[in-house]
Design an enzyme around this catalytic site. Structure first.
Site, PDB file in Angstrom:
ATOM      1  N   CYS A 167       6.581  -6.293   7.082  1.00  0.00           N
ATOM      2  CA  CYS A 167       7.686  -5.588   7.744  1.00  0.00           C
ATOM      3  C   CYS A 167       8.591  -6.584   8.447  1.00  0.00           C
ATOM      4  O   CYS A 167       8.139  -7.616   8.949  1.00  0.00           O
ATOM      5  CB  CYS A 167       7.153  -4.566   8.750  1.00  0.00           C
ATOM      6  SG  CYS A 167       8.480  -3.510   9.414  1.00  0.00           S
ATOM      7  N   SER A 191      11.920   6.692  15.009  1.00  0.00           N
ATOM      8  CA  SER A 191      10.751   6.319  15.813  1.00  0.00           C
ATOM      9  C   SER A 191      11.220   5.967  17.212  1.00  0.00           C
ATOM     10  O   SER A 191      11.615   4.830  17.470  1.00  0.00           O
ATOM     11  CB  SER A 191      10.033   5.134  15.163  1.00  0.00           C
ATOM     12  OG  SER A 191       9.578   5.507  13.887  1.00  0.00           O
ATOM     13  N   CYS A 231       2.043  -1.650  15.817  1.00  0.00           N
ATOM     14  CA  CYS A 231       1.929  -1.436  14.373  1.00  0.00           C
ATOM     15  C   CYS A 231       1.212  -2.601  13.696  1.00  0.00           C
ATOM     16  O   CYS A 231       1.608  -3.753  13.851  1.00  0.00           O
ATOM     17  CB  CYS A 231       3.318  -1.258  13.778  1.00  0.00           C
ATOM     18  SG  CYS A 231       3.269  -0.932  12.009  1.00  0.00           S
ATOM     19  N   CYS A 245       2.880   8.707   1.391  1.00  0.00           N
ATOM     20  CA  CYS A 245       3.509   7.822   2.363  1.00  0.00           C
ATOM     21  C   CYS A 245       3.871   6.532   1.617  1.00  0.00           C
ATOM     22  O   CYS A 245       3.003   5.827   1.107  1.00  0.00           O
ATOM     23  CB  CYS A 245       2.510   7.572   3.489  1.00  0.00           C
ATOM     24  SG  CYS A 245       3.155   6.527   4.781  1.00  0.00           S
ATOM     25  N   CYS A 303       7.227  -4.291  15.925  1.00  0.00           N
ATOM     26  CA  CYS A 303       6.734  -3.268  16.845  1.00  0.00           C
ATOM     27  C   CYS A 303       5.299  -3.602  17.260  1.00  0.00           C
ATOM     28  O   CYS A 303       4.455  -3.917  16.417  1.00  0.00           O
ATOM     29  CB  CYS A 303       6.787  -1.889  16.189  1.00  0.00           C
ATOM     30  SG  CYS A 303       8.445  -1.451  15.656  1.00  0.00           S
ATOM     31  N   ASN A 346       9.541   6.638  20.443  1.00  0.00           N
ATOM     32  CA  ASN A 346       8.356   5.968  21.005  1.00  0.00           C
ATOM     33  C   ASN A 346       8.414   5.572  22.470  1.00  0.00           C
ATOM     34  O   ASN A 346       7.443   5.011  22.991  1.00  0.00           O
ATOM     35  CB  ASN A 346       7.967   4.736  20.164  1.00  0.00           C
ATOM     36  CG  ASN A 346       7.573   5.107  18.755  1.00  0.00           C
ATOM     37  OD1 ASN A 346       7.262   6.255  18.488  1.00  0.00           O
ATOM     38  ND2 ASN A 346       7.588   4.156  17.847  1.00  0.00           N
ATOM     39  N   GLU A 364       0.813  -1.220   0.000  1.00  0.00           N
ATOM     40  CA  GLU A 364       0.000   0.000   0.000  1.00  0.00           C
ATOM     41  C   GLU A 364       0.845   1.269   0.000  1.00  0.00           C
ATOM     42  O   GLU A 364       1.975   1.278   0.492  1.00  0.00           O
ATOM     43  CB  GLU A 364      -0.895   0.004   1.250  1.00  0.00           C
ATOM     44  CG  GLU A 364      -1.895  -1.134   1.221  1.00  0.00           C
ATOM     45  CD  GLU A 364      -2.666  -1.349   2.519  1.00  0.00           C
ATOM     46  OE1 GLU A 364      -3.738  -1.961   2.442  1.00  0.00           O
ATOM     47  OE2 GLU A 364      -2.209  -0.917   3.589  1.00  0.00           O
ATOM     48  N   CYS A 375      -1.052   6.231  10.182  1.00  0.00           N
ATOM     49  CA  CYS A 375       0.220   5.614  10.587  1.00  0.00           C
ATOM     50  C   CYS A 375      -0.026   4.312  11.324  1.00  0.00           C
ATOM     51  O   CYS A 375      -0.814   4.260  12.264  1.00  0.00           O
ATOM     52  CB  CYS A 375       0.944   6.512  11.591  1.00  0.00           C
ATOM     53  SG  CYS A 375       1.710   7.906  10.876  1.00  0.00           S
TER      54      CYS A 375
HETATM   55  N1  SAH Z   1       9.607   1.225  10.062  1.00  0.00           N
HETATM   56  C1  SAH Z   1       9.667   2.640  10.024  1.00  0.00           C
HETATM   57  C2  SAH Z   1       8.587   3.302   9.177  1.00  0.00           C
HETATM   58  C3  SAH Z   1       7.184   2.787   9.280  1.00  0.00           C
HETATM   59  S1  SAH Z   1       6.218   3.277  10.642  1.00  0.00           S
HETATM   60  C4  SAH Z   1       9.682   3.196  11.430  1.00  0.00           C
HETATM   61  O1  SAH Z   1       9.568   2.429  12.378  1.00  0.00           O
HETATM   62  O2  SAH Z   1       9.898   4.387  11.596  1.00  0.00           O
HETATM   63  C5  SAH Z   1       5.999   5.007  10.505  1.00  0.00           C
HETATM   64  C6  SAH Z   1       5.660   5.677  11.828  1.00  0.00           C
HETATM   65  O3  SAH Z   1       4.365   5.264  12.287  1.00  0.00           O
HETATM   66  C7  SAH Z   1       6.638   5.313  12.933  1.00  0.00           C
HETATM   67  O4  SAH Z   1       7.036   6.444  13.647  1.00  0.00           O
HETATM   68  C8  SAH Z   1       5.839   4.405  13.840  1.00  0.00           C
HETATM   69  O5  SAH Z   1       6.305   4.478  15.150  1.00  0.00           O
HETATM   70  C9  SAH Z   1       4.437   4.962  13.678  1.00  0.00           C
HETATM   71  N2  SAH Z   1       3.376   4.007  13.976  1.00  0.00           N
HETATM   72  C10 SAH Z   1       3.380   2.681  13.764  1.00  0.00           C
HETATM   73  N3  SAH Z   1       2.224   2.135  14.191  1.00  0.00           N
HETATM   74  C11 SAH Z   1       1.458   3.155  14.662  1.00  0.00           C
HETATM   75  C12 SAH Z   1       0.146   3.234  15.198  1.00  0.00           C
HETATM   76  N4  SAH Z   1      -0.631   2.153  15.320  1.00  0.00           N
HETATM   77  N5  SAH Z   1      -0.305   4.438  15.564  1.00  0.00           N
HETATM   78  C13 SAH Z   1       0.450   5.558  15.422  1.00  0.00           C
HETATM   79  N6  SAH Z   1       1.689   5.546  14.886  1.00  0.00           N
HETATM   80  C14 SAH Z   1       2.194   4.355  14.517  1.00  0.00           C
END
Ligand code: SAH
Length: 417
Positions: free
Chosen positions: A170, A289, A177, A163, A174, A291, A149, A408
């Site tokens: 992946c 990221s 996600c 995006c 995480c 977090n 996507e 996201c």
């Molecule tokens: N793998 C990369 C890029 C993909 S995720 C990374 O980890 O940065 C892109 C962003 O979305 C990241 O900052 C991640 O922490 C955030 N993200 C992932 N799942 C999410 C969710 N359920 N709600 C809000 N942000 C999320």
């Protein structure tokens, strides 16, 4: 074995031929506020780029090649003057030609050779979903036919942000996600990365034509920002990412300015070092990221932290070659009762306060099956206020396209079943 928060039974697909896997230190567990079902994790974390999964086609796809590579290929297969390469590159990346037959400024013999020796495949657009806020989610299919996507988001002021995905599924796990629940399916090839931009731009152009305009002029809006925040960990697919960036920034191609491109990483330290060493950090923006503000929490929600912890990650970013380095962004997914306390805000300010950075707070976007929650609005405001009071530049990224699972962390091909 990977614990799924949702208790899903789908087998974990993170298999990576040739990649070294380590067990997390100890047995991380997710309990209490993170998940009602305590779940013990014997996680594995891929610490080398997954090798698996570049689609192979019998003929080289010319859209896969940065201009210098294309020049070498042309010299070997379709010899001619050097400007021929630029012409072909422009046809492929600026005009998005379907194939050599439309390259009208090339000699016929060259067009025939190109047709015989190379492939010009493009992505297929399976579906386009449109959210109430104008966000569009494109489900695309590439060489291997498996879907992934890209998300087109209208900007407040001008144009669109795309995006972009770097993998199908992946390579990371995480906890917050949705893409992680797919596991790692494969890396995207260079041409599959750049084609996401072209397909999205074609969609905008087609919409503009369909909408028409009273004076007969058609102005398609433009994609002005790219964020590598779709499916996958872009720095785990480093080589394809680097080649795709070269193509996208090329003045004879889409000519997207590096300052308008952001690559987001979960914190793959060796690849971040390489990103700095090889000069990418001077050309495009980097988002990390983060977090979490303690290793204890980050270990639980981002198992990659058990390999490279917060101090190591921040040290790496701090020591990236400074001259001309673009501004760093730290992303912070705000999870109720996990990382949203006032103490977290204070620690965040201590951790990143010394960087020339800004912080993107992303209130958690829920997806089916997750026990994680978004904090209520008062807590989001409280957290952000604390960060700002401590001197951080904070931007809150509100969900876009969440009614079509395009926000996201929601990309998980729910429509592909
Ligand atoms: N793998 C990369 C890029 C993909 S995720 C990374 O980890 O940065 C892109 C962003 O979305 C990241 O900052 C991640 O922490 C955030 N993200 C992932 N799942 C999410 C969710 N359920 N709600 C809000 N942000 C999320």
């Amino acid at each position: 074995m990977v614990c799924r928060l949702a208790g899903r039974s789908a087998p974990h697909k993170l298999r990576s031929g040739g990649s070294t896997r380590i067990r997390c230190h100890g047995s991380a567990s997710i309990r209490g506020p993170v998940g009602a079902r305590a779940c013990h994790v014997n996680d594995v974390v891929a610490i080398r780029p997954p090798q698996r999964g570049l689609p192979r086609s019998p003929l080289p796809n010319l859209r896969d090649m940065p201009r210098e590579e294309l020049a070498a290929w042309m010299a070997a297969h379709v010899p001619g003057p050097a400007f021929r390469t630029t012409q072909v590159f422009e046809w492929l990346h600026a005009r998005r030609a379907a194939g050599p037959e439309s390259m009208t400024n090339l000699p016929k013999a060259d067009r025939q050779r190109l047709a015989a020796l190379a492939s010009f495949d493009r992505l297929r657009v399976d579906t386009v979903q449109r959210a109430a806020d104008g966000t569009r989610k494109l489900r695309l299919r590439g060489a291997a036919g498996d879907p992934f996507e890209a998300v087109l988001i209208p900007n407040d002021r001008r144009g669109y942000t795309l995006c972009v995905s770097s993998m199908v599924g992946c390579s990371l796990t995480c906890r917050f996600c949705a893409t992680a629940t797919l596991g790692f399916i494969r890396n995207l090839a260079t041409w599959e990365i750049v084609e996401q931009v072209y397909q999205a731009q074609d969609l905008l152009a087609a919409e503009a034509v369909a909408d028409g305009s009273p004076d007969g002029q058609v102005w398609a809006p433009r994609i002005v920002n790219l964020v590598f925040m779709g499916m996958g960990e872009p720095l785990h697919n480093y080589v394809q990412l680097k080649r795709a960036l070269a193509i996208l920034m090329d003045e004879h191609g889409a000519a997207i300015a590096g300052r308008r491109i952001t690559v987001s990483s979960s914190g793959l330290v060796p690849a971040i070092e390489r990103f700095g060493r090889e000069g990418l950090a001077r050309e495009v923006g980097l988002a990390i990221s983060l977090n979490a503000t303690t290793d204890e929490v980050r270990d639980r929600i981002m198992p990659i932290n058990t390999r490279w912890n917060i101090a190591t990650l921040l040290d790496t970013v701090r020591h990236m070659p400074a001259p001309g380095r673009r501004h760093v962004t730290f992303e912070y997914v705000l999870l109720a009762d996990v990382n949203d306390s006032d103490a977290d805000a204070a620690r965040l300010a201590t951790l990143v306060g010394g960087f020339d950075c800004h912080v993107n707070v992303i209130p958690f976007n829920p997806h089916p099956g997750t026990p994680l929650r978004r904090p209520d609005d008062a807590r989001i405001v409280g957290f952000v206020d604390r960060c700002r009071a401590a001197g951080l530049q904070v931007h809150v990224r509100m969900p876009r396209g969440d009614d079509i699972a395009a926000a996201c962390g929601q990309l998980a091909l729910e429509a592909s079943a």
